[in-house]
Write an enzyme that holds these catalytic residues in place. Sequence first.
Site, mmCIF file in Angstrom:
data_model
loop_
_atom_site.group_PDB
_atom_site.id
_atom_site.type_symbol
_atom_site.label_atom_id
_atom_site.label_comp_id
_atom_site.label_asym_id
_atom_site.label_seq_id
_atom_site.Cartn_x
_atom_site.Cartn_y
_atom_site.Cartn_z
ATOM 1 N N SER A 247 4.067 0.864 -31.946
ATOM 2 C CA SER A 247 3.111 0.052 -31.192
ATOM 3 C C SER A 247 3.872 -0.958 -30.349
ATOM 4 O O SER A 247 5.098 -1.020 -30.377
ATOM 5 C CB SER A 247 2.155 -0.674 -32.142
ATOM 6 O OG SER A 247 2.871 -1.606 -32.934
ATOM 7 N N LYS A 248 3.142 -1.762 -29.610
ATOM 8 C CA LYS A 248 3.760 -2.726 -28.701
ATOM 9 C C LYS A 248 4.634 -3.741 -29.430
ATOM 10 O O LYS A 248 5.567 -4.283 -28.846
ATOM 11 C CB LYS A 248 2.677 -3.452 -27.892
ATOM 12 C CG LYS A 248 2.006 -2.551 -26.864
ATOM 13 C CD LYS A 248 0.979 -3.312 -26.048
ATOM 14 C CE LYS A 248 0.339 -2.413 -25.001
ATOM 15 N NZ LYS A 248 -0.678 -3.128 -24.203
ATOM 16 N N ARG A 249 4.340 -4.002 -30.689
ATOM 17 C CA ARG A 249 5.158 -4.989 -31.404
ATOM 18 C C ARG A 249 6.561 -4.469 -31.701
ATOM 19 O O ARG A 249 7.447 -5.222 -32.071
ATOM 20 C CB ARG A 249 4.475 -5.431 -32.693
ATOM 21 C CG ARG A 249 4.227 -4.341 -33.691
ATOM 22 C CD ARG A 249 3.283 -4.850 -34.793
ATOM 23 N NE ARG A 249 2.843 -3.768 -35.649
ATOM 24 C CZ ARG A 249 3.496 -3.371 -36.728
ATOM 25 N NH1 ARG A 249 4.625 -3.964 -37.059
ATOM 26 N NH2 ARG A 249 3.043 -2.395 -37.478
ATOM 27 N N HIS A 250 6.773 -3.168 -31.527
ATOM 28 C CA HIS A 250 8.108 -2.602 -31.687
ATOM 29 C C HIS A 250 8.839 -2.553 -30.345
ATOM 30 O O HIS A 250 9.921 -2.003 -30.234
ATOM 31 C CB HIS A 250 8.033 -1.180 -32.258
ATOM 32 C CG HIS A 250 7.369 -1.100 -33.584
ATOM 33 N ND1 HIS A 250 6.111 -0.548 -33.760
ATOM 34 C CD2 HIS A 250 7.756 -1.532 -34.813
ATOM 35 C CE1 HIS A 250 5.775 -0.620 -35.032
ATOM 36 N NE2 HIS A 250 6.757 -1.219 -35.689
ATOM 37 N N GLY A 251 8.245 -3.139 -29.321
ATOM 38 C CA GLY A 251 8.749 -2.975 -27.956
ATOM 39 C C GLY A 251 7.696 -2.170 -27.223
ATOM 40 O O GLY A 251 6.782 -1.621 -27.824
#
Length: 480
Positions: A247-251
């Site tokens: 997801s976006k929290r991983h980049g």
Amino acid sequence: MVDEKIVRVRIAPSPTGYLHVGTARTALFNYLFARGNKGDFLLRVEDTDIKRSREEMVKSIIEGLSWMNLDWEGDILYQSDYFDDYKKRGMELLEKGYAYWCYCLPEEIDDRKETIFKSGKGWIYDRRCYHLTDEERKRFEEEGRPKALRFNVPQGFTSYDDLIHGKIQRDNSQIEDFVLIKSDGSPTYNLAVVVDDYRMGITHVLRGDDHITNTPKQILLYNAFGWSFPEFGHIPLILGEDHSKLSKRHGAVSLSYYKNEGILPEAFVNYLAFLGWSPKTEEEIFSLEELIERFSLDSIQIKPAIFDIERLEWLNGAWMAKLGREEVASRLSEYLYNNGISERDKDYLIKVIEALGKRIKKFKDFLVRGYYFFSDDFSYDEEGAKKHFDKGLEEKMKKLIKQLKELANFDENGLENVIRNLAEELNCKASELIHPIRLGISGVTVGPGIFALMGILGKKRVIKRLESLVEYLKGADFEY
């Protein structure tokens, strides 16, 4: 090599969002499989969700696949062009007794679900409308009640040999009578994908593990239509470094992000190929052509792949070295232009590339770490200014500017001589000039060697920036 029939595969993204890393990896595996078997790679846009599908997302998908150099055969198929056909196929199943109308309203289903959940059981559609009497159906029709078409799942088991996971079997009692045509007349995914894959002559369906639960439903539809179904292979998903869904929290997870960051398409493709597949060798750098030669389905790993952005950036640096400075300079020029900077001097760019060296892992780093090479519009590092700017610096810089204007050979040797001689004349350490000079001509306190930096920037630009520094020092408050 697959011999029995011409391989035809497809990638079928939905334009409800930008092209996702997972979809890009699936596209790549399909492409490699097709090209390695002299087959066809097709593109279908699954835009049946009219409310959520957007034209800019379609453009993003096409641009992303093109950026990866994944070329497809023929025209792009858009599902929205075939709504009448999906409805026709749904009616065909209704006439054959494989489907029935469901008049259940959403709130009615929600109420029944809640009751089931309270009893501690799991929900599966209770087939209430399958058991309606003719009178009940007639009454609902006269009311004009919305209706959806559901597939009548038969008893028994559905099994297939997955190209990656081996034999998979599902008890049909665990599959609810799934919807084929929604109450608004639009087709559901499972109906549309079966009709499209049959129409397109798809022989192999390679997709993510998240579709494993859909496959038995689709096989049931193939059987109901009397069609042979393609071979299925489900690719393990890509997870973040914490082993949760990417997801976006991983980049960022969209392809456009990595393109905008200045990741080379060769590096991105190379990296994606290694997410869930292994060439069974110690080699790490593979071109698209080399990947086609090496790729095979039996080398796809069953466990999920872990996305590591640092690994991607390392591989990008390796590809920059492989391509060479001439090619990197050419591509950097285009990247800079797309970011509002026009710099066409290839020799200058090569010098910049050499100067920044291993500090650079992607093109965006040239703007972050080396912005001063392309623009005079920068501010001075605040902490650096406190440390290196003082009241006496203005006069020192004036003397330096005068000597630089008179310097015939504006190269590293000439610059070093001027600065060291001036330091001796001023009875100060050379570092007391070097640090403020660096800050004055770049805005930062670290970077390439000062004499090399000044030589690359050139006489005119260096003098102009030092003159701007003098103006800044005139009005500076040194009471830190």
